[in-house]
Scaffold this motif. Structure first.
Motif, PDB file in Angstrom:
ATOM      1  N   ALA A   7       1.071  -0.819  -0.169  1.00  0.00           N
ATOM      2  CA  ALA A   7      -0.363   0.196  -0.097  1.00  0.00           C
ATOM      3  C   ALA A   7       0.810   1.577   0.059  1.00  0.00           C
ATOM      4  CB  ALA A   7      -0.872  -0.224   1.293  1.00  0.00           C
ATOM      5  N   THR A   8       1.886   1.549   0.889  1.00  0.00           N
ATOM      6  CA  THR A   8       3.042   2.629   1.258  1.00  0.00           C
ATOM      7  C   THR A   8       3.975   2.888  -0.652  1.00  0.00           C
ATOM      8  OG1 THR A   8       4.958   1.251   1.987  1.00  0.00           O
ATOM      9  CG2 THR A   8       2.977   2.551   3.253  1.00  0.00           C
ATOM     10  N   PHE A   9       3.780   1.788  -0.618  1.00  0.00           N
ATOM     11  CA  PHE A   9       4.974   1.749  -2.053  1.00  0.00           C
ATOM     12  C   PHE A   9       3.604   2.183  -3.603  1.00  0.00           C
ATOM     13  CE2 PHE A   9       6.631  -1.029  -5.842  1.00  0.00           C
ATOM     14  CZ  PHE A   9       7.655  -0.254  -6.035  1.00  0.00           C
ATOM     15  N   LEU A  10       2.727   2.105  -3.547  1.00  0.00           N
ATOM     16  CA  LEU A  10       1.756   2.028  -4.719  1.00  0.00           C
ATOM     17  C   LEU A  10       2.011   3.504  -4.067  1.00  0.00           C
ATOM     18  CD1 LEU A  10      -2.086  -0.082  -5.133  1.00  0.00           C
ATOM     19  CD2 LEU A  10       0.466   1.086  -6.924  1.00  0.00           C
ATOM     20  N   MET A  11       0.964   4.077  -2.881  1.00  0.00           N
ATOM     21  CA  MET A  11       0.954   6.176  -2.857  1.00  0.00           C
ATOM     22  C   MET A  11       2.104   6.123  -3.019  1.00  0.00           C
ATOM     23  SD  MET A  11      -1.223   5.657   1.505  1.00  0.00           S
ATOM     24  CE  MET A  11      -0.245   3.860   2.142  1.00  0.00           C
ATOM     25  N   SER A  12       3.532   6.158  -2.553  1.00  0.00           N
ATOM     26  CA  SER A  12       4.810   6.737  -2.875  1.00  0.00           C
ATOM     27  C   SER A  12       4.625   7.029  -4.207  1.00  0.00           C
ATOM     28  CB  SER A  12       5.675   5.987  -2.639  1.00  0.00           C
ATOM     29  OG  SER A  12       7.606   6.726  -2.832  1.00  0.00           O
ATOM     30  N   GLN A  13       4.270   5.548  -5.213  1.00  0.00           N
ATOM     31  CA  GLN A  13       4.544   5.796  -6.856  1.00  0.00           C
ATOM     32  C   GLN A  13       3.600   7.249  -7.493  1.00  0.00           C
ATOM     33  OE1 GLN A  13       4.552   1.742  -8.944  1.00  0.00           O
ATOM     34  NE2 GLN A  13       4.906   1.383  -6.481  1.00  0.00           N
ATOM     35  N   SER A  14       2.431   7.062  -6.564  1.00  0.00           N
ATOM     36  CA  SER A  14       1.237   8.084  -7.449  1.00  0.00           C
ATOM     37  C   SER A  14       2.202   9.194  -7.160  1.00  0.00           C
ATOM     38  CB  SER A  14      -0.181   7.642  -6.690  1.00  0.00           C
ATOM     39  OG  SER A  14       0.375   8.558  -5.184  1.00  0.00           O
ATOM     40  N   ARG A  15       2.955   9.643  -6.420  1.00  0.00           N
ATOM     41  CA  ARG A  15       3.499  10.997  -6.354  1.00  0.00           C
ATOM     42  C   ARG A  15       4.064  11.006  -7.573  1.00  0.00           C
ATOM     43  NH1 ARG A  15       4.053  14.793  -2.614  1.00  0.00           N
ATOM     44  NH2 ARG A  15       5.374  15.781  -3.362  1.00  0.00           N
ATOM     45  N   GLU A  16       4.798   9.808  -8.430  1.00  0.00           N
ATOM     46  CA  GLU A  16       5.345  10.268 -10.195  1.00  0.00           C
ATOM     47  C   GLU A  16       4.735   9.625 -11.130  1.00  0.00           C
ATOM     48  OE1 GLU A  16       7.817  10.478  -7.058  1.00  0.00           O
ATOM     49  OE2 GLU A  16       6.914   8.927  -6.698  1.00  0.00           O
ATOM     50  N   ARG A  17       3.472   8.582 -10.462  1.00  0.00           N
ATOM     51  CA  ARG A  17       2.816   7.932 -12.120  1.00  0.00           C
ATOM     52  C   ARG A  17       0.337   8.293 -11.602  1.00  0.00           C
ATOM     53  NH1 ARG A  17       0.779   2.776 -11.762  1.00  0.00           N
ATOM     54  NH2 ARG A  17       2.171   1.982 -10.136  1.00  0.00           N
ATOM     55  N   THR A  18       0.389   8.250 -12.030  1.00  0.00           N
ATOM     56  CA  THR A  18      -1.262   8.035 -11.886  1.00  0.00           C
ATOM     57  C   THR A  18      -1.531   6.993 -12.150  1.00  0.00           C
ATOM     58  OG1 THR A  18      -1.746   9.509 -14.187  1.00  0.00           O
ATOM     59  CG2 THR A  18      -3.597   8.284 -12.963  1.00  0.00           C
ATOM     60  N   LEU A  19      -2.022   6.583 -10.750  1.00  0.00           N
ATOM     61  CA  LEU A  19      -2.203   4.931 -10.439  1.00  0.00           C
ATOM     62  C   LEU A  19      -3.478   4.487 -11.629  1.00  0.00           C
ATOM     63  CD1 LEU A  19      -1.942   4.834  -6.014  1.00  0.00           C
ATOM     64  CD2 LEU A  19      -0.247   4.717  -8.250  1.00  0.00           C
ATOM     65  N   SER A  20      -3.534   2.658 -11.745  1.00  0.00           N
ATOM     66  CA  SER A  20      -4.610   2.714 -12.698  1.00  0.00           C
ATOM     67  C   SER A  20      -5.778   2.210 -11.373  1.00  0.00           C
ATOM     68  CB  SER A  20      -3.903   1.582 -12.642  1.00  0.00           C
ATOM     69  OG  SER A  20      -4.194  -0.037 -12.236  1.00  0.00           O
ATOM     70  N   PHE A  21      -7.086   2.369 -12.379  1.00  0.00           N
ATOM     71  CA  PHE A  21      -8.361   2.304 -11.723  1.00  0.00           C
ATOM     72  C   PHE A  21      -7.671   1.257 -11.115  1.00  0.00           C
ATOM     73  CE2 PHE A  21     -12.450   0.334 -10.983  1.00  0.00           C
ATOM     74  CZ  PHE A  21     -13.344   1.358 -10.610  1.00  0.00           C
ATOM     75  N   SER A  22      -7.466  -0.328 -10.604  1.00  0.00           N
ATOM     76  CA  SER A  22      -7.726  -1.756  -9.525  1.00  0.00           C
ATOM     77  C   SER A  22      -6.511  -1.203  -8.983  1.00  0.00           C
ATOM     78  CB  SER A  22      -7.602  -2.672 -10.640  1.00  0.00           C
ATOM     79  OG  SER A  22      -6.104  -2.579 -10.258  1.00  0.00           O
ATOM     80  N   GLU A  23      -5.752  -0.017  -8.826  1.00  0.00           N
ATOM     81  CA  GLU A  23      -4.149   0.332  -8.003  1.00  0.00           C
ATOM     82  C   GLU A  23      -5.149   1.019  -7.057  1.00  0.00           C
ATOM     83  OE1 GLU A  23      -0.144  -0.064 -10.675  1.00  0.00           O
ATOM     84  OE2 GLU A  23      -1.467   1.493 -10.212  1.00  0.00           O
ATOM     85  N   ARG A  24      -6.225   1.784  -7.557  1.00  0.00           N
ATOM     86  CA  ARG A  24      -6.551   2.571  -6.745  1.00  0.00           C
ATOM     87  C   ARG A  24      -7.906   1.734  -5.641  1.00  0.00           C
ATOM     88  NH1 ARG A  24      -8.552   7.313 -10.322  1.00  0.00           N
ATOM     89  NH2 ARG A  24      -8.606   5.183 -11.989  1.00  0.00           N
TER      90      ARG A  24
END
Lengths: 63, 200
Positions: A7-24
Motif C-alpha cells: 500500500a505504501t509502495f503504491l502511495m509513493s508511486q502516486s507522486r510519480e505516476r497515475t495509478l490504475s483504476f484497480s490499484e486505486r
C-alpha cells in the motif's frame, strides 16, 4: 488483501505516476481499514513540502 | 574564496559568515546532485554570479538565499538534462547496490511493526519553516543511504521527472520507484521519531 508494504509502495508511486483504476480501488480498501496507512497518506505530501522548505531555508544549519 | 569577498562587498549588509555558509550548503547540494566536484563548483559559481547581477532586489538574508538556491536548482537541472544527451559513463553503470535497504518498518507479512506505525502528526504545516524542524530534517536526510537521498532530492527539490532521473543515473523506472518508496519510508520514520514524537 494488500499489505502495508504494498500500500505504501503504491502511495509513493502516486507522486510519480497515475495509478490504475484497480490499484486505486485496492489502495482505498486497504486505507479504509488501516490507520497507519491513512496517516502515511496524509504525511507523504508533507515530506515533499518539507524538502522544499529545507532547500529554500536560510537557517537550515547552525554550523 | 574571493567570490565570497566580492559578494560581501556587493551585499553591503550581508554577513560574510552567512555567505560562506550559503556557499557551503550550495556546494553540498550540487555535489550530491551532480556527483562531481568540478561541475558542482562551476554550477555554484554561476549561480552566485547570476545572483550578483540582481543584487539590488534583495532585502534580507532569507530572500537572498532563496533566490540563490533557486538559480542553483535551475543550473543543476540544466546540467543533468545536458548529460542525458551524452552516452552514460561507465562509472554510473557499475554501481550495483542501487536501491539501498528497505527500512525495517514492516514485519514479515509486510504489515507495520507497532513501533514504526505512522502516528498522527499534529499541525505539521506550522512547523515546516522553523529552524529546529529543518535541522532535524537535515539530519534525517543525511542519514538516508546516499543513492536514496540523491534520488529523493532530485525528485522533490530539483523536481526532475522520473524519466530524467532514470537517464541521469542509468536506472530503470522501477528502480526509481523502489528507491523513492524506501527513502520516503525512512525519512518519515526518522521525522516521527525525532520530531513528531507525541501521540505515537
Amino acid at each position: 488483501m494488500m499489505n502495508c508494504h504494498d500500500a505504501t509502495f503504491l502511495m509513493s508511486q502516486s507522486r510519480e505516476r497515475t495509478l490504475s483504476f484497480s490499484e486505486r480501488m485496492k489502495l482505498r480498501l486497504h486505507i479504509g481499514m488501516c490507520r497507519g496507512c491513512a496517516n502515511f497518506e496524509r504525511q507523504l505530501p508533507r515530506l515533499g513540502d518539507a524538502a522544499k522548505a529545507y532547500a529554500s531555508s536560510s537557517e537550515q544549519k547552525d554550523v | 574564496m574571493d567570490q565570497i569577498a566580492r559578494l560581501g562587498t556587493e551585499f553591503a549588509d550581508a554577513d560574510p559568515a552567512f555567505l560562506a555558509r550559503v556557499r557551503e550548503d550550495m556546494l553540498r547540494f550540487a555535489r550530491l546532485q551532480l556527483g562531481s566536484d568540478d561541475e558542482a563548483e562551476d554550477a555554484v559559481q554561476e549561480a552566485l554570479a547570476g545572483a550578483l547581477k540582481n543584487v539590488t532586489n534583495f532585502r534580507g538574508e532569507a530572500a537572498l538565499k532563496t533566490w540563490i538556491i533557486a538559480i542553483l536548482k535551475n543550473k543543476v537541472a540544466d546540467i543533468l538534462r545536458q548529460r542525458q544527451r551524452r552516452p552514460v559513463v561507465a562509472s554510473q553503470m557499475q554501481e550495483t547496490d542501487q536501491e539501498g535497504a528497505l527500512p525495517a518498518v514492516f514485519d514479515r507479512k509486510g504489515m507495520w511493526r507497532d513501533a514504526a506505525r505512522p502516528a498522527r502528526w499534529e499541525d505539521p504545516e506550522a512547523e515546516l519553516h522553523s529552524s529546529q524542524f529543518l535541522a532535524v530534517f537535515d539530519a534525517c536526510l543525511n542519514r538516508l543511504p546516499p543513492q536514496q537521498g540523491r534520488v529523493f532530492m532530485m525528485r522533490e527539490i530539483v523536481e526532475l521527472e522520473t524519466q530524467e532521473i532514470c537517464s541521469e543515473l542509468g536506472l530503470s523506472v522501477s528502480n526509481i520507484h523502489v528507491i523513492l518508496h524506501r527513502a520516503r519510508l525512512a525519512l518519515r520514520a526518522c521525522l516521527q521519531l525525532h520530531w513528531f514524537h507525541e501521540g505515537a
